[in-house]
Design a protein around this motif. Structure first.
Motif, mmCIF file in Angstrom:
data_model
loop_
_atom_site.group_PDB
_atom_site.id
_atom_site.type_symbol
_atom_site.label_atom_id
_atom_site.label_comp_id
_atom_site.label_asym_id
_atom_site.label_seq_id
_atom_site.Cartn_x
_atom_site.Cartn_y
_atom_site.Cartn_z
ATOM 1 N N VAL A 219 0.845 -1.208 0.000
ATOM 2 C CA VAL A 219 0.000 0.000 0.000
ATOM 3 C C VAL A 219 0.876 1.253 0.000
ATOM 4 N N PHE A 220 1.893 1.285 0.862
ATOM 5 C CA PHE A 220 2.814 2.423 0.919
ATOM 6 C C PHE A 220 3.429 2.662 -0.460
ATOM 7 N N PHE A 221 3.945 1.592 -1.071
ATOM 8 C CA PHE A 221 4.586 1.683 -2.380
ATOM 9 C C PHE A 221 3.609 2.203 -3.436
ATOM 10 N N LEU A 222 2.385 1.658 -3.458
ATOM 11 C CA LEU A 222 1.406 2.062 -4.469
ATOM 12 C C LEU A 222 0.898 3.487 -4.240
ATOM 13 N N VAL A 223 0.769 3.892 -2.977
ATOM 14 C CA VAL A 223 0.373 5.277 -2.697
ATOM 15 C C VAL A 223 1.400 6.247 -3.273
ATOM 16 N N LEU A 224 2.695 5.918 -3.125
ATOM 17 C CA LEU A 224 3.732 6.777 -3.697
ATOM 18 C C LEU A 224 3.635 6.807 -5.218
ATOM 19 N N GLN A 225 3.394 5.663 -5.829
ATOM 20 C CA GLN A 225 3.258 5.636 -7.284
ATOM 21 C C GLN A 225 2.065 6.459 -7.754
ATOM 22 N N GLN A 244 -4.761 -1.310 -8.525
ATOM 23 C CA GLN A 244 -3.982 -2.212 -7.681
ATOM 24 C C GLN A 244 -4.069 -1.798 -6.214
ATOM 25 N N LEU A 245 -3.974 -0.489 -5.974
ATOM 26 C CA LEU A 245 -4.036 0.029 -4.607
ATOM 27 C C LEU A 245 -5.378 -0.283 -3.961
ATOM 28 N N GLN A 246 -6.448 -0.072 -4.696
ATOM 29 C CA GLN A 246 -7.781 -0.348 -4.154
ATOM 30 C C GLN A 246 -7.977 -1.833 -3.877
ATOM 31 N N GLN A 247 -7.435 -2.690 -4.745
ATOM 32 C CA GLN A 247 -7.511 -4.137 -4.517
ATOM 33 C C GLN A 247 -6.688 -4.536 -3.300
ATOM 34 N N GLN A 250 -8.450 -3.744 -0.066
ATOM 35 C CA GLN A 250 -9.526 -4.727 0.147
ATOM 36 C C GLN A 250 -8.958 -6.023 0.706
ATOM 37 N N THR A 251 -7.779 -6.410 0.236
ATOM 38 C CA THR A 251 -7.125 -7.617 0.751
ATOM 39 C C THR A 251 -6.774 -7.447 2.220
ATOM 40 N N ILE A 252 -6.211 -6.291 2.571
ATOM 41 C CA ILE A 252 -5.825 -6.034 3.966
ATOM 42 C C ILE A 252 -7.041 -6.086 4.887
ATOM 43 N N SER A 253 -8.157 -5.561 4.417
ATOM 44 C CA SER A 253 -9.349 -5.513 5.271
ATOM 45 C C SER A 253 -9.880 -6.904 5.600
ATOM 46 N N THR A 254 -9.501 -7.901 4.805
ATOM 47 C CA THR A 254 -9.972 -9.271 5.068
ATOM 48 C C THR A 254 -8.998 -10.062 5.935
ATOM 49 N N LEU A 255 -7.798 -9.513 6.155
ATOM 50 C CA LEU A 255 -6.787 -10.225 6.938
ATOM 51 C C LEU A 255 -6.973 -9.964 8.424
ATOM 52 N N LEU A 283 -8.584 8.875 0.205
ATOM 53 C CA LEU A 283 -8.074 10.214 -0.088
ATOM 54 C C LEU A 283 -7.443 10.287 -1.476
ATOM 55 N N VAL A 284 -6.572 9.334 -1.811
ATOM 56 C CA VAL A 284 -5.935 9.397 -3.132
ATOM 57 C C VAL A 284 -6.954 9.121 -4.237
ATOM 58 N N THR A 285 -7.995 8.341 -3.923
ATOM 59 C CA THR A 285 -9.072 8.127 -4.897
ATOM 60 C C THR A 285 -9.827 9.428 -5.145
#
Length: 602
Positions: A219-225, A244-247, A250-255, A283-285
């Motif tokens: 997430v950190f990496f994709l937010v920077l991109q 990719q960031l949004q997906q 969603q993955t993190i929220s299920t862990l 926010l980035v969305t």
């Protein structure tokens, strides 16, 4: 050494247990918690207990009360005692000493005593203790960043990355490198950013560890991109990364959180809690939707993010939450202005003002944006009621308060447009356009801002009657179409349509105006809708077509914008147009009525 192995006295354990019970009660009973800790000191405990108790009291007072002087006293005592006697009780005093230094540093920073806040001594003596050495390096780098000394901050983060590598923690190495990449993006050092992000991407993908930690790195990496693309105004190009960031979130929220701590002490860190990462992705969305002109989508995600923030702020006082809230409100304000809801925008500007009252540092970071939003709110009305002095004062204040190149460019571009609409400030416009000429030493790489400057040049040509000089608008249209900059596309189409009407080329004008009407309605941009529909009506009238329905729609737009303008001007916050210096006022004087508290309007 006997004292270091002696079991804690029963009275100490009892008082400590009571203190923790009161601290974690709902709601917390801080007074009783502090009284229990004060009772510990009355027993004249050994140094290890005394230092730890001062640390606990200082931390509780700092986190839960406004008694900053007493909090500072206890934190400084904890730091002093732990330094004096730590050589006798190394294992007992490591955490007390370095945690006291860390919290004391945070406290000094909140008091704007940044030089005192730098935990240099603690860093020097912590090199054999990986967790604290890494944590204090992060903290010192953050302090340098707050001082805008990004070179020193990047150097420290580089040191931390190498230290983490030596300590065998690729996870923490990635955190240091991603943090450095974030600062390099802020400095627009793109030649250094690209290889660093490539390295980070490889580390993140190859690291095998805790799933939540791995996904948080991603997430950190994709937010920077994503932010890198958005800073460059590349709204279309960023879509795969944003997806990719949004997906990923969603993955993190299920862990489920893994309670097993890493065995490497250098890896005992996390970037952000899951809930805060969710807000950041919202926010980035929102930022992407705003740049693309998808205003309804931007408002939908802003509402979701603000609801999540309100829940988080009830449980956590982390300053980053107020930062997120300020940025989200700034974007929703821009949405309101475009969609013709000035009164709502003014209410939300008052919310940003209230946030800034609570945090001087937040005000420092957002003051220029506030003044710019006020011009967005009142710019055209300033022209119509001959209040250009107010508009220029706001712009001057905004320019003086920012060192950020993109924001400076945005402000100058808007100032140029206001001068053009006023109609008699040609010399000032030429001077501004010379400073932001996209063909000569354009200071930034933003695709969006470069396209906007071409549009301003075309707008000036239109107002000066140089209709054949439409190359600037053609360039704007080409650039905005390439990256789905829908609002800029709509503005360019309607202005080109206007030029062709003046030149008598009705067919070509119609080719421009019809998609402009459709796009402005889709966004929806009320000002461009009004402009394009009025032009469409005139075009059809010239061609002998009837447009009763369209005229009614145009009248609807006119009345809606007029009523909203009147509503905004009747609000007490409308007097913010006169605010150009210092903190924003906490209350406003209505035109007819008593003084209204800002809080009562929220």
């Amino acid at each position: 050494m006997a004292a270091s192995t002696k079991a804690p006295e029963p009275w100490y354990l009892a008082l400590l247990g009571f203190a923790e019970h009161f601290r974690t009660s709902s709601p917390p009973k801080i007074r009783l918690c502090v009284q229990c800790l004060q009772a510990v000191l009355k027993f004249k405990p050994p140094p290890r207990v005394e230092a730890g108790t001062h640390l606990q009291m200082g931390s509780v007072l700092y986190r839960h009360t406004k008694n900053s002087e007493l909090a500072q006293t206890h934190l400084e005592k904890a730091w002093f005692i732990s330094q004096q006697v730590s050589f006798l009780y190394i294992s007992q005093f490591e955490d007390v000493k370095f945690e006291a230094s860390s919290i004391l540093s945070e406290f000094y920073c909140q008091q704007n005593l940044v030089d005192s806040a730098k935990p240099v001594k603690a860093i020097q003596i912590s090199q054999q203790i990986p967790y604290w050495h890494c944590r204090l390096l992060f903290q010192l780098a953050q302090l340098h960043a707050l001082e805008k000394d990004l070179v020193s901050a990047c150097d420290l983060l580089g040191v931390g990355a190498e230290y983490a590598r030596v300590m065998g923690s690729e996870y923490t190495r990635a955190l240091f490198l991603l943090s450095k990449g974030m600062l390099l993006l802020m400095e627009q050092k793109l030649s250094e950013v690209h290889p660093l992000l490539t390295l980070c991407g490889n580390i993140v993908e190859n690291w095998q560890g805790n799933p939540i930690q791995k996904e948080s790195l991603r997430v950190f990496f994709l937010v920077l991109q994503v932010t890198h693309y958005l800073d460059a105004g590349q709204v279309k190009s960023v879509k795969p990364c944003l997806k990719q960031l949004q997906q990923c979130i969603q993955t993190i929220s299920t862990l489920h959180d893994d309670e097993i701590l890493p065995t490497n002490p250098a890896a005992l860190f996390h970037w952000l809690p899951k809930e805060q990462m969710c807000v950041l992705v919202y926010l980035v969305t929102v930022m992407h939707s705003m740049q693309a002109g998808y205003l309804e989508k931007a408002q939908k995600y802003t509402d979701k993010a603000l609801m999540q923030l309100e829940k988080l702020k009830m449980l956590d006082s982390n300053p980053i939450l107020s930062t997120f809230q300020g940025i989200l409100l700034e974007h929703i304000i821009m949405c309101r202005l475009v969609t013709g809801h000035k009164a709502a925008a003014l209410q939300e500007i008052s919310q940003v003002c209230q946030l800034c009252q609570q945090s001087p540092r937040l005000f420092t970071n957002h003051a220029a944006q506030l003044h710019t939003l006020l011009i967005g709110l009142h710019g055209l009305s300033c022209i119509s009621v001959n209040c250009m002095d107010n508009a220029e004062a706001q712009f001057t204040a905004a320019l003086q308060l920012t060192t950020h190149q993109e924001l400076w460019m945005f402000i100058v571009t808007n100032l140029a447009s206001v001068y053009i609409w006023e109609g008699n400030r040609h010399q000032e416009v030429y001077s501004l356009l010379e400073r932001i000429n996209p063909d000569h030493n354009f200071p930034i790489s933003s695709h969006c801002l470069r396209a906007a400057v071409f549009y301003i040049s075309g707008l000036l040509s239109f107002f000066q009657g140089r209709y054949n000089e439409a190359k600037f608008l053609r360039e704007t249209l080409k650039m905005s179409n390439a990256e789905d900059l829908n609002r800029l596309t709509a503005c360019s189409l309607v202005l080109l349509g206007h030029i062709f009407v003046v030149l008598g080329n009705h067919k070509e004008s119609n080719n421009m105006v019809v998609p402009a009407v459709q796009l402005a309605s889709k966004i929806p941009d009320m000002s461009v809708q009004l402009w394009s529909s009025a032009l469409h009506k005139d075009l059809n009238r010239a061609c002998g077509n009837t447009m009763d329905a369209h005229e009614a729609a145009q009248m609807h737009f006119s009345q809606q914008l007029l009523q909203d303008h009147i509503a905004a001007c009747s609000l007490p916050e409308h007097n913010l147009i006169s605010w150009t210096d210092g903190l924003p006022p906490v209350q406003f004087q209505p035109q007819n009525g008593p003084v209204t508290s800002l809080a009562s309007l929220l």
